[in-house]
Design an enzyme around this catalytic site. Structure first.
Site, mmCIF file in Angstrom:
data_model
loop_
_atom_site.group_PDB
_atom_site.id
_atom_site.type_symbol
_atom_site.label_atom_id
_atom_site.label_comp_id
_atom_site.label_asym_id
_atom_site.label_seq_id
_atom_site.Cartn_x
_atom_site.Cartn_y
_atom_site.Cartn_z
ATOM 1 N N HIS A 259 -25.100 25.849 70.473
ATOM 2 C CA HIS A 259 -25.403 25.710 71.803
ATOM 3 C C HIS A 259 -24.548 25.992 72.738
ATOM 4 C CE1 HIS A 259 -28.290 23.993 75.027
ATOM 5 N NE2 HIS A 259 -26.966 23.462 75.515
ATOM 6 N N GLU A 260 -23.484 25.225 72.530
ATOM 7 C CA GLU A 260 -22.370 25.368 73.567
ATOM 8 C C GLU A 260 -21.578 26.975 73.603
ATOM 9 O OE1 GLU A 260 -22.182 23.478 75.662
ATOM 10 O OE2 GLU A 260 -23.253 21.783 74.757
ATOM 11 N N HIS B 61 -23.555 29.148 75.857
ATOM 12 C CA HIS B 61 -22.978 29.059 77.349
ATOM 13 C C HIS B 61 -21.630 29.807 77.147
ATOM 14 C CE1 HIS B 61 -25.702 26.024 78.935
ATOM 15 N NE2 HIS B 61 -25.284 25.106 78.000
ATOM 16 N N HIS C 267 -22.217 33.492 77.638
ATOM 17 C CA HIS C 267 -22.661 33.835 79.085
ATOM 18 C C HIS C 267 -21.677 34.391 80.008
ATOM 19 C CE1 HIS C 267 -26.137 32.941 82.041
ATOM 20 N NE2 HIS C 267 -26.059 33.990 82.015
#
Length: 680
Positions: A469-470, A473, A476
Site C-alpha cells: 500500500h505505502e 503512494h 505516485h
C-alpha cells in the site's frame, strides 16, 4: 553572502541530499528562519510580476524550497521525536505558520497571479494556477480587517493544536508498559513476538518480557494471547490513550484539544462562507457534497450488514462452543477471529509470518514494481540517514548501467521504536525538478516488529499488504515526471482519490506468484505451499464485512462530527460517535472507551472531514485492478498505461480524468463490493 540553510543540502547528486545524521534540534529554528526569509524575498519579487506567466514558475520554486525545509523537520519529528526536537519544532512552527498565513491572505500576490493569462500556460501550469487561486480563497484572501486577522490566528492555532494532539497520542502510547515475568501470561503468543518483548525488556534493563502499546506488541497480544485478562488490560490501555479514562487518565488528555480544534475549524469554515467544515473540505475533493458522501457510506453499511451479522454470529458461536467464552467482549474479537481462521481455513497467521522474511517481501515487491512499471529498485549508496534502521533505495530505468544516476530514490524506515509515531505512511522528501536532473525522493515509514538479535525480520501478511500500500503512494510521487511541483505526483490530487495507487498495489500482495516470490520459511527456506496459498485466498474475505462496517463507522463519525461543528452548539465527539454506533455498529465498546482521543487521521492528519476518502478511492482502485485480472490481461501493457495515465500525471489533471484515461470509462461499484466479499 547568503546564509546556508542547515536543513537542506539539495542538489543534483546523492552527495547533496539532506545530511540527516548531521541535523540536530539546534538547526531547526535557524533553518526555518532562513527558509522563510528566502521565501519572503521570492514573494516580493513575484508581486512585482503581475500577469507574467514566469511568476508561476518563480512561486512554485520558492514554495518548493520552503516545503522541503519544513518537510525535513516534520519527518524528523515523526521518526526521532525528543523533547529538544519538539521544542524546536514548536518554535519553528510558529515562525512558518505566521509567514504562510500572511502569504495566504496577500492580496497583491493573489492579484498578480489572477492576472496571468491562462492561454499562455501549459495544461499542467493551468491546473497549478487554478489550484493556487483556489488555495488563496480558502486561506481567506477575500477577508478584511478583523475577520482576516482572526482567520490567520485560528489557522496558526489549528496547526499548533494538530501537533499537540499527535504528541499526546505518542506520549500516551509510550507511557504505558506491562512488565511480565511469568511466561504463562504470554501463552499462545508466537515465539517471534515474545522474542521482541524480551528484547524490549532487556533494552529497559528488565528481565522477562515488556508488553507495550506499539502495534507489533499490541496486535500480538490481542490476536494470540490466551490470557483473557491480559487482552482486556491492553484493550483498555490502548482504547483510552490520551483521554480522561484508563490507566493514565487525564495525563495526556486530548479532550480540550479536540474541542478547540473543532471550534476553530467551524470558525474557519463559516468565515469563508461554508455551511460547516465538511463543505469546506469537499471544495477540493471529488465528492460533490456531504449528502452524496453520507449516502455512499450508508449504502455500503446496508450492503455489508447481513454478512457482518452472520460473521459476528459465527464468532460468538465458536467462542462459546470451542473456547468457553459465553459473552464475546471487544477484547476477545481479534483472538477469537484468529482461532476461527485456524479452525475454518487451517490458517495460522504466525505460520504465515514465519514464511515472510522482510527481505524476501521487499524483493517480491520490487519485482512487481519492475514488471508493471519498467523500473529496477536497487539498494542505495550508503546515504547517512536519521537512524541505523533506515535504508535507502534507488529507482532506475530497467537495464540502466551500474553506477548510472537513478531516476528517483526512496528512504525506508520500517521498525517500531520509542520516539517514532505509530502507523504507516509515505511522505515526500524531494520533488522532481529540472526535467529529472534533480530526481524525486520519498519516505516510506512503517512500524513492523524489529527482529530479535541474530534473527531475520519477518512480517505478517497484513503487514505485507501495508508495505505494498505505502509503496503505491511512493510510486505516485516518484514516477510523476511533472515539472510543476504543486501538481506533481501526490501533490494536487484530490484527497478522496489519493489512495487510488496505494490501494491498487495492495492487490498484488495477494497474487499466488507474488506470495511464492515473497516467501521463504525462516528455518527451511521453503516458500509458501500451493495448498497454504489456496487457503489464504479462500480466507481473503473472512470476517471482512465487520471491518467494512468499522470503516463506515469511522467515516460517518468524522463526517457528522464536522457537520455538527458548524452548528450553534459545540459538538460532543463521544455522543456523536455513540449515535453513529447505534446506527451502524455491531459491537459496542464499553462506555469508558475513547477511540476519538487517538483518532489522529482526523485531528492530526489530512483526513479531517474526509475519512470517507479511503472507501471512495477504493471504488477507483478496485476497478483499476480488475483490468489486470484474467489470463488474457497484458499486464506489462496495462502497467505501462497505469503509469502513463494515473501515476505520471499526478495532480496535473483531475483524478477522474486520470481514471477514465486508464480504464476507458467511469468506475463501477461491482469491483469494490467484490473486494469486500459482498454482493450488491
Amino acid at each position: 553572502m547568503p546564509h546556508v540553510n542547515p536543513l537542506v543540502r539539495f542538489g543534483r547528486d546523492s552527495a547533496s541530499l539532506p545530511a540527516f545524521d548531521a541535523i540536530g534540534a539546534e538547526h531547526v529554528v535557524e533553518g526555518i528562519r532562513i527558509a522563510v526569509d528566502d521565501h519572503a524575498q521570492a514573494m516580493e519579487a513575484c508581486r512585482a510580476m503581475p500577469g507574467d506567466p514566469a511568476l508561476l514558475a518563480r512561486k512554485e520554486a520558492a514554495d518548493l524550497a520552503l516545503n522541503q525545509s519544513w518537510g525535513i523537520v516534520g519527518h524528523l519529528l515523526s521518526v526521532t521525536s525528543s523533547p529538544a526536537l519538539r521544542a524546536a519544532h514548536a518554535e519553528a512552527q510558529a515562525i512558518i505558520d505566521a509567514h504562510l498565513a500572511a502569504i495566504g491572505q496577500d492580496k497583491a500576490l493573489h492579484a498578480a497571479m489572477a492576472q496571468i493569462p491562462t492561454d499562455a500556460l501549459s495544461p499542467e501550469n493551468r491546473r497549478a494556477l487554478t489550484l493556487a487561486l483556489q488555495q488563496f480563497e480558502l486561506s481567506g484572501v477575500a477577508l478584511e480587517g478583523e475577520a482576516a486577522a482572526r482567520f490567520s490566528t485560528n489557522w496558526m492555532a489549528l496547526s499548533r493544536l494538530s501537533t499537540a494532539f499527535s504528541n499526546a497520542v505518542l506520549d500516551a502510547t509510550q507511557a504505558w508498559t506491562l512488565h511480565v515475568t511469568d511466561a504463562e501470561m504470554l501463552r499462545g503468543i508466537p515465539e517471534a513476538s515474545r522474542a521482541g518483548m524480551a528484547a524490549a525488556a532487556e533494552q529497559a534493563g528488565l528481565t522477562g518480557w515488556l508488553v507495550t502499546l506499539h502495534a507489533p506488541s499490541y496486535l500480538a497480544v490481542m490476536s494470540h494471547a490466551e490470557d483473557r485478562d491480559l487482552r482486556r488490560q491492553l484493550y483498555a490501555a490502548f482504547g483510552t490513550r490520551a483521554s480522561d479514562q484508563g490507566p493514565n487518565a487525564g495525563q495526556f488528555d486530548n479532550s480540550a484539544t479536540m474541542r478547540e480544534i473543532l471550534r476553530l475549524r467551524a470558525d474557519q469554515a463559516l468565515a469563508l462562507g461554508f455551511e460547516d467544515p465538511v463543505a469546506q473540505s469537499l471544495a477540493t475533493k471529488m465528492a460533490p457534497d456531504a449528502t452524496t458522501v453520507e449516502s455512499f457510506l450508508l449504502r455500503l453499511a446496508q450492503l455489508a450488514r447481513p454478512k457482518a451479522e452472520a460473521d459476528l454470529g459465527d464468532l460468538r458461536a465458536f467462542a462459546a462452543e470451542q473456547l468457553g467464552i459465553e459473552t464475546l467482549a471487544p477484547w476477545d474479537i481479534p483472538f477469537v477471529t484468529e482461532r476461527l481462521r485456524q479452525a475454518r481455513h487451517a490458517l495460522d497467521s504466525a505460520e504465515i509470518r514465519d514464511h515472510l522474511p522482510l527481505a524476501k517481501v521487499l524483493g517480491a515487491l520490487f519485482a512487481v514494481v519492475g514488471e508493471l512499471f519498467d523500473v529496477e529498485v536497487r539498494e542505495g549508496a550508503g546515504t547517512a540517514l536519521w537512524h541505523a534502521d533506515a535504508r535507502s533505495f534507488e529507482i532506475h530505468r530497467r537495464g540502466a548501467a551500474a553506477g548510472a544516476d537513478p531516476i528517483a530514490a526512496l528512504f525506508a524506515d520500517m521498525f517500531a521504536r520509542d520516539g517514532k509515531r505509530g502507523g504507516a505512511w509515505m511522505n515526500t522528501c524531494r520533488a522532481y525538478q529540472d526535467g529529472g536532473a534533480i530526481w524525486p525522493i520519498a519516505y516510506l515509514v512503517t512500524n513492523f516488529a524489529p527482529p530479535a538479535p541474530g534473527t531475520a525480520a519477518t512480517i505478517t501478511h497484513d503487514e505485507m499488504v501495508t508495505l505494498f500500500h505505502e509503496m503505491g503512494h511512493v510510486l505516485h510521487h516518484l514516477l510523476s515526471p511533472v515539472d510543476v511541483p504543486s501538481v506533481a505526483g501526490v501533490a494536487g490530487v484530490e484527497w478522496d482519490a489519493v489512495e487510488l495507487p496505494s490501494q491498487f498495489l495492495e492487490n498484488f500482495a495477494w497474487e499466488p506468484a507474488v506470495l511464492k516470490a515473497a516467501s521463504a520459511h525462516v528455518e527451511t527456506g521453503a516458500p509458501l505451499s500451493d495448498a497454504l496459498i489456496e487457503r489464504m485466498l479462500g480466507a481473503r474475505h473472512f470476517q471482512l464485512a465487520p471491518l467494512l462496517l468499522r470503516q463506515v463507522e469511522f467515516a460517518l463519525f468524522d463526517l457528522r462530527l464536522h457537520r455538527a461543528a458548524g452548528g450553534p452548539n459545540a459538538p460532543d465527539p463521544q455522543a456523536i460517535l455513540e449515535a453513529v454506533r447505534e446506527e451502524v455498529a455491531l459491537v459496542r465498546p464499553p462506555e469508558w472507551h475513547r477511540f476519538a482521543h487517538a483518532f489522529s487521521h482526523i485531528f492530526a492528519g489530512g483526513y479531517a472531514a474526509g475519512y470517507y476518502s479511503y472507501l471512495w478511492a477504493e471504488l477507483l482502485s478496485s476497478d483499476a485492478y480488475a483490468a489486470f485480472e484474467g489470463p488474457a490481461a497484458d499486464r506489462r501493457a496495462l502497467g505501462a498505461r497505469f503509469r502513463q495515465e494515473v501515476l505520471s500525471p499526478g495532480g496535473s489533471r483531475p483524478a477522474m480524468e486520470n481514471f477514465v484515461a486508464f480504464r476507458g470509462r467511469e468506475p463501477s461499484e461491482a469491483a469494490l463490493l467484490e473486494a469486500w466479499g459482498i454482493a450488491a
